[in-house]
Design a protein around this motif. Structure first.
Motif, mmCIF file in Angstrom:
data_model
loop_
_atom_site.group_PDB
_atom_site.id
_atom_site.type_symbol
_atom_site.label_atom_id
_atom_site.label_comp_id
_atom_site.label_asym_id
_atom_site.label_seq_id
_atom_site.Cartn_x
_atom_site.Cartn_y
_atom_site.Cartn_z
ATOM 1 N N GLU A 140 0.822 -1.212 0.000
ATOM 2 C CA GLU A 140 0.000 0.000 0.000
ATOM 3 C C GLU A 140 0.858 1.266 0.000
ATOM 4 O OE1 GLU A 140 -3.117 -0.170 -0.403
ATOM 5 O OE2 GLU A 140 -3.993 -1.870 0.702
ATOM 6 N N LEU A 141 2.153 1.121 0.340
ATOM 7 C CA LEU A 141 2.992 2.283 0.624
ATOM 8 C C LEU A 141 3.734 2.779 -0.604
ATOM 9 C CD1 LEU A 141 4.733 1.070 3.928
ATOM 10 C CD2 LEU A 141 2.470 2.127 3.660
ATOM 11 N N CYS A 142 3.893 4.084 -0.681
ATOM 12 C CA CYS A 142 4.887 4.709 -1.544
ATOM 13 C C CYS A 142 5.870 5.418 -0.617
ATOM 14 C CB CYS A 142 4.261 5.722 -2.501
ATOM 15 S SG CYS A 142 5.495 6.658 -3.443
ATOM 16 N N ILE A 143 7.089 4.898 -0.547
ATOM 17 C CA ILE A 143 8.103 5.483 0.325
ATOM 18 C C ILE A 143 8.898 6.507 -0.477
ATOM 19 C CG2 ILE A 143 10.132 5.041 1.744
ATOM 20 C CD1 ILE A 143 9.080 2.204 2.189
ATOM 21 N N VAL A 144 8.867 7.744 -0.018
ATOM 22 C CA VAL A 144 9.630 8.823 -0.652
ATOM 23 C C VAL A 144 10.900 9.020 0.167
ATOM 24 C CG1 VAL A 144 9.595 11.222 -1.412
ATOM 25 C CG2 VAL A 144 7.489 9.879 -1.452
ATOM 26 N N ARG A 145 12.047 8.800 -0.451
ATOM 27 C CA ARG A 145 13.319 8.795 0.270
ATOM 28 C C ARG A 145 14.168 10.027 -0.034
ATOM 29 N NH1 ARG A 145 14.052 2.421 -1.090
ATOM 30 N NH2 ARG A 145 13.140 1.597 0.822
ATOM 31 N N SER A 146 13.562 11.055 -0.586
ATOM 32 C CA SER A 146 14.357 12.208 -1.041
ATOM 33 C C SER A 146 13.779 13.537 -0.572
ATOM 34 C CB SER A 146 14.440 12.189 -2.565
ATOM 35 O OG SER A 146 13.138 12.110 -3.149
ATOM 36 N N LEU A 147 13.162 13.535 0.619
ATOM 37 C CA LEU A 147 12.632 14.778 1.194
ATOM 38 C C LEU A 147 13.775 15.658 1.685
ATOM 39 C CD1 LEU A 147 9.539 15.533 1.637
ATOM 40 C CD2 LEU A 147 9.940 13.094 1.250
ATOM 41 N N LYS A 148 13.566 16.952 1.609
ATOM 42 C CA LYS A 148 14.457 17.904 2.273
ATOM 43 C C LYS A 148 13.616 19.078 2.747
ATOM 44 C CE LYS A 148 17.264 20.408 -0.158
ATOM 45 N NZ LYS A 148 18.322 20.865 -1.113
ATOM 46 N N THR A 149 14.093 19.717 3.817
ATOM 47 C CA THR A 149 13.369 20.846 4.381
ATOM 48 C C THR A 149 14.332 22.007 4.584
ATOM 49 O OG1 THR A 149 11.872 21.525 6.159
ATOM 50 C CG2 THR A 149 13.687 20.070 6.774
ATOM 51 N N GLU A 150 13.839 23.107 5.138
ATOM 52 C CA GLU A 150 14.647 24.316 5.237
ATOM 53 C C GLU A 150 14.957 24.732 6.667
ATOM 54 O OE1 GLU A 150 12.922 27.471 2.979
ATOM 55 O OE2 GLU A 150 12.816 26.290 1.111
ATOM 56 N N ALA A 151 14.533 23.939 7.639
ATOM 57 C CA ALA A 151 14.752 24.301 9.045
ATOM 58 C C ALA A 151 15.392 23.127 9.770
ATOM 59 C CB ALA A 151 13.440 24.691 9.709
ATOM 60 N N ILE A 152 16.326 23.439 10.658
ATOM 61 C CA ILE A 152 17.112 22.385 11.291
ATOM 62 C C ILE A 152 16.772 22.176 12.761
ATOM 63 C CG2 ILE A 152 19.089 23.774 12.098
ATOM 64 C CD1 ILE A 152 20.883 21.567 10.818
ATOM 65 N N ASN A 153 15.961 23.045 13.354
ATOM 66 C CA ASN A 153 15.522 22.869 14.738
ATOM 67 C C ASN A 153 14.021 22.605 14.777
ATOM 68 O OD1 ASN A 153 18.031 23.148 16.191
ATOM 69 N ND2 ASN A 153 18.003 25.296 15.582
ATOM 70 N N HIS A 154 13.577 21.992 15.858
ATOM 71 C CA HIS A 154 12.237 21.407 15.880
ATOM 72 C C HIS A 154 11.120 22.388 15.560
ATOM 73 C CE1 HIS A 154 13.568 17.507 17.322
ATOM 74 N NE2 HIS A 154 14.314 18.113 18.224
ATOM 75 N N ASP A 155 10.986 23.452 16.343
ATOM 76 C CA ASP A 155 9.809 24.301 16.174
ATOM 77 C C ASP A 155 9.726 24.927 14.780
ATOM 78 O OD1 ASP A 155 7.416 25.561 17.630
ATOM 79 O OD2 ASP A 155 8.436 27.298 16.784
ATOM 80 N N PRO A 156 10.805 25.551 14.264
ATOM 81 C CA PRO A 156 10.689 26.079 12.901
ATOM 82 C C PRO A 156 10.487 24.987 11.861
ATOM 83 C CG PRO A 156 12.930 26.355 13.756
ATOM 84 C CD PRO A 156 12.090 25.937 14.899
ATOM 85 N N ALA A 157 11.034 23.791 12.094
ATOM 86 C CA ALA A 157 10.828 22.700 11.138
ATOM 87 C C ALA A 157 9.384 22.208 11.174
ATOM 88 C CB ALA A 157 11.793 21.553 11.428
ATOM 89 N N HIS A 158 8.793 22.111 12.369
ATOM 90 C CA HIS A 158 7.362 21.800 12.461
ATOM 91 C C HIS A 158 6.555 22.857 11.717
ATOM 92 C CE1 HIS A 158 7.759 18.510 15.224
ATOM 93 N NE2 HIS A 158 8.167 19.240 16.244
ATOM 94 N N THR A 159 6.897 24.115 11.945
ATOM 95 C CA THR A 159 6.153 25.215 11.331
ATOM 96 C C THR A 159 6.260 25.151 9.814
ATOM 97 O OG1 THR A 159 6.594 26.569 13.290
ATOM 98 C CG2 THR A 159 5.855 27.723 11.321
ATOM 99 N N PHE A 160 7.455 24.840 9.306
ATOM 100 C CA PHE A 160 7.635 24.732 7.861
ATOM 101 C C PHE A 160 6.830 23.568 7.296
ATOM 102 C CE2 PHE A 160 9.831 23.909 3.883
ATOM 103 C CZ PHE A 160 10.002 25.189 3.388
ATOM 104 N N MET A 161 6.866 22.430 7.972
ATOM 105 C CA MET A 161 6.119 21.267 7.493
ATOM 106 C C MET A 161 4.615 21.531 7.517
ATOM 107 S SD MET A 161 6.100 18.159 6.314
ATOM 108 C CE MET A 161 7.747 17.475 6.582
ATOM 109 N N ASN A 162 4.147 22.237 8.517
ATOM 110 C CA ASN A 162 2.706 22.433 8.679
ATOM 111 C C ASN A 162 2.143 23.633 7.929
ATOM 112 O OD1 ASN A 162 1.705 20.310 10.452
ATOM 113 N ND2 ASN A 162 3.041 21.164 12.005
ATOM 114 N N THR A 163 2.968 24.625 7.641
ATOM 115 C CA THR A 163 2.440 25.855 7.044
ATOM 116 C C THR A 163 3.146 26.277 5.761
ATOM 117 O OG1 THR A 163 3.894 27.424 8.226
ATOM 118 C CG2 THR A 163 1.915 26.659 9.386
#
Length: 473
Positions: A140-163
């Motif tokens: 059932e799964l599609c595993i995406v192994r190439s994600l990247k984000t722009e924040a390295i600490n928890h709260d800003p990274a949560h904020t980036f992922m969510n907003t």
């Protein structure tokens, strides 16, 4: 002076007209019996994107949010070359000039994946052996192994992922979806959040992560408690009947309407809607939490006794919320911040989520809900290939998530990191791409769903984002 009077009359006319139209619409939504109970009900928001920009494949989203940053190297991204370099210095070509959280300026040593991987399902996708149950639904799964984000600490990274931005105060994903599509439920909020914890260091989650930002307050997520009453004060006080409560709400709503006729304040309309929703929730929420209609086999499959605050219990509630038309359901599990003792820690944390999320996919499939429910699993970032003692540091350059159902091509993988799991290297997926793909599956063109604020048209994907077409069925 005459200009002010003209404006006031216009506002009064629009306000009273809107209320009248709202009453008519609500009658059709709730039926004559519901309308007879009150002369002040208001219609639910049905969204701006009608018809859909593109043919939708999903009706709702369940986001299994693994807060703290799960290590891709111990879950879904096996790097044999990293194992060969275990204990050796991390090649400087990977890390020179790169931001690192707590390892900045320290000796960087390669750390092998702490658990073996195995091929799972008919598709043979590789999953870590720390998962006992998940391989049962590997196809059932599609595993995406190439994600990247722009924040390295928890709260800003949560904020980036969510907003879609690390700047606090922007609307959350669920708020954007409610704004665009509305809710499919009369009696429950369209955006519901639940949390659980266990298995490792539990980073706090701010309520900002499900806020509506500059969108009207009616689109804000609602946090449900996992035990006891999901919403405080959802039950009437002793001696107060539903009729008494209805009378109070009618009076308050009428006062709010009179004020809205003068001020045309959209937040007053939100307040009216929320009072009405709260009243309907007094019936719908206890029914939601009453699991007497669930079989013992279902409870055993999820590994829960019911609404017990566990991740498995929340997964069962998520399925019940999906059945009731809730548009966006977000389940946080806090316990993935493995700066130390990651070998044992990852096992403990996985035990909290493995059975429940596997049961959720099985249950949705059995009930015919998976095809139009998009399920997403992942956290705010990954973990470093470099050791932090016997743990791993925060890592934003490459990590893994998986998606299932709702138009996703199951039994597949997409993208990859480099040979050491440091950089997303092939078919890179940015967070804006994830958001664009999510909206596309729900029938939204991410470039067309905007909101005018302070002279600019904002959107969830800002000025970026592409739909990841190869993972779509």
């Amino acid at each position: 002076m005459s200009f002010q009077r003209t404006q006031l009359c216009r506002r009064s006319f629009l306000g009273t007209s809107a209320c009248g139209l709202g009453m008519t619409a609500l009658t059709s939504l709730l039926g004559d019996d519901a309308h007879a109970e009150s002369s002040t009900d208001v219609p639910r928001w049905n969204g701006l994107v009608s018809p859909r920009h593109v043919a939708p494949k999903a009706k709702r989203v369940i986001f299994l949010y693994m807060a703290g940053g799960p290590s891709h190297l111990e879950t879904f991204d096996y790097r044999p070359q990293l194992a060969k370099l275990h204990g050796q210095p991390m090649p400087e070509s990977f890390t020179k000039g790169q931001p690192i959280a707590q390892l900045q300026g320290k000796k960087l040593t390669c750390m092998a994946p702490q658990h073996p991987f195995r091929k799972c399902g008919d598709s043979g996708i590789e999953i870590s052996t720390v998962f006992e149950h998940l391989p049962q639904v590997a196809d059932e799964l599609c595993i995406v192994r190439s994600l990247k984000t722009e924040a390295i600490n928890h709260d800003p990274a949560h904020t980036f992922m969510n907003t879609g931005t690390s700047i606090s105060g922007r609307p959350a994903i669920g708020s954007w979806l409610l704004y665009g599509l509305g809710s499919a439920s009369n009696n429950l909020p369209g955006f519901i959040v639940m949390t659980s914890t266990g298995g490792g260091q539990s980073q706090p989650i701010s309520a900002r992560q499900w806020h509506s930002g500059f969108l009207p307050g009616q689109f804000q997520g609602v946090h449900f408690n996992s035990t006891g009453d999901p919403v405080l004060y959802v039950r009437n006080p002793a001696g107060v009947t539903d009729r008494d409560q209805r009378d109070v709400i009618d009076v308050v709503t009428e006062l709010n309407r009179q004020r809205q006729a003068v001020t045309a304040d959209p937040e007053i309309a939100t307040r009216i809607r929320q009072y009405e929703l709260a009243f309907r929730m007094q019936t719908s929420v206890p029914t939601l939490m009453d699991l007497s209609d669930e079989t013992q086999a279902t409870l055993d499959m999820y590994g829960t006794k019911g609404a017990d605050g566990s991740f498995g219990g929340n997964c069962l509630l998520a399925r019940r919320l999906a059945e009731r038309g809730v548009r966006f359901i977000q389940l946080y599990h806090r316990g993935w911040d493995h700066h130390g003792k990651i070998k044992d820690g990852i096992v403990q944390t996985v035990r909290h989520v493995d059975q429940g999320m596997t049961a959720l996919l099985k249950d949705l499939r059995q009930r015919g809900l998976l095809d139009d429910t998009l399920v997403i699993w992942g956290g705010e970032f990954g973990r470093t290939p470099m050791a932090q003692g016997d743990g791993r540091d925060h890592h934003m350059k490459g990590f893994s998530m998986w998606m299932a159902g709702g138009g996703i091509k199951g039994g597949t993988t997409y993208g990859s990191t480099d040979e050491l799991g440091y950089n997303a290297a092939e078919n890179i997926v940015e967070i804006h791409d994830l958001h664009a793909t999510m909206q596309h599956l729900l029938g939204i063109d991410h470039e067309r769903l905007t909101y005018r604020y302070r002279g600019r048209d904002f959107r969830l994907t800002d000025v970026a984002g592409h739909v990841v077409d190869p993972i779509l069925s």
